[in-house]
Design an enzyme around this catalytic site. Sequence first.
Site: not given
Length: 466
Positions: A69, A188, A240, A244, A289, A293, A296, A356
């Site tokens: 990194d 995923f 992918k 989503n 709800g 958010g 992804c 979440k």
Amino acid sequence: MTADKARKKAIRARVAATGDSYTRARRKIAGSPGRDFQPRRVAVFGAGYIGLVTGACFAELGHQVILRDVQPEKIRMLQAGEVPIFEPGLGDLLAANKDRLSFTVDAADAVRDAEVVYVCVDTPPTASGDADLSRVWAVIDSLKGVSTDRLAALVMKSTVPVGTGERVRAALDDAGLAHVGYAANPEFTSEGRAVRTFLRPDRVVIGAADEESAGLVTALHGGVDGPVEVMRIADAEMVKLASNALLATKISFINEIATVCEATGADVEAVAKAIGMDSRLGPHFLRAGLGYGGSCFPKDSRALRVMASNTGHPFQLLSAVIEVNELQPRRAIQRLKNELGTLKRRRIALLGMTFKAGTDDMREAPSTVVASRLLAEGADIHCWDPLARPGEAEPWTSATRHASPVQAMTGADAAMVITEWPQLRQVDWTAARHAMRNPLIFDGRNLLDPKKMRATGFTYIGVGRP
């Protein structure tokens, strides 16, 4: 019962009894990873959320992994045994496999002995909405000038536009790396369940142009309990984004149904439960709800829409999905205003901040929109969350954070359930009602029992509930 079924039953029994991962339980029962297992040296570029989970899980599968990194502080933390993000089970996995894990800021060091390079870097949107692939190209640049005789493949786990594979293949060829294979292996990941979804996924998607790369990536996942789908690179890239986008569509759809329920007196919870019993539809992502958010769904939905627009196709359905999601937290503010008349100088308690439960991730969290709108209306914000790391930025620099939900609600004119933290079900709501100036609660996740809350003395407002 066949021997294979008996073995799988024994493994699952150990998982349930000990809390071991499926892979660890399989190894303990089998006594070894298997005769055909061939450990590989894997370099993972990007020690963010996806990179850390990927690296830790590959180490758990028995591979030798080095994570690279560009942030020295993050690498120092990892080298010291500290985990820079919260994800259940990740810290234990890193500790258990420390002999197979190393960390570096040096790209050449990471690549030098690698047989496989995994790309797990950010691809944020540019001003035009297209994906910024600069970090991807930086990984390819880092391969130049380094002995890559051992390197067999570069694997893309970052979310990229369809067609990126062709560009990467050309870049590898131009860099003198024609011998290095290329594959797409999209993630995923479900935050809060990331380790489990890596080791026991619904599917492993591999896009490759040649059998050697497809076989290598498939072999890397030996020990993963899930089916492998091999396809063309462009197909894997689209899977992918499309996955989503479809999940985001389900969320926005049920939120639209919730709005109609509010106007007609129907209860979206009962409606969604019955819808989900249909085997063609399923119950997942049918929770009304404050909207989706995280890192992804918002980014990938916009990226797919931009990609479609670039081809001349206005993706109208996806545009509506995005618009519904952007409006959802703003609707909550309006409903609060309908009850209180004005929010100016009102004390509002936000219960939950992360996008979440089960994560400390604040990226694209609905709470940020809610808090920003409350500030704009002149409200005084008090909040609680067990894990959130909001950083030094508005609206959170103007909010007061508390150690418990009841402390956050003390003196409040209203409370808003923002994140579905299970701790909120254990709150002493009688004490909370007495602590509040005005016992009004907006349940933005339909987490609480309306009858119990009203019986306790609250004015209760849910999403899509009469």
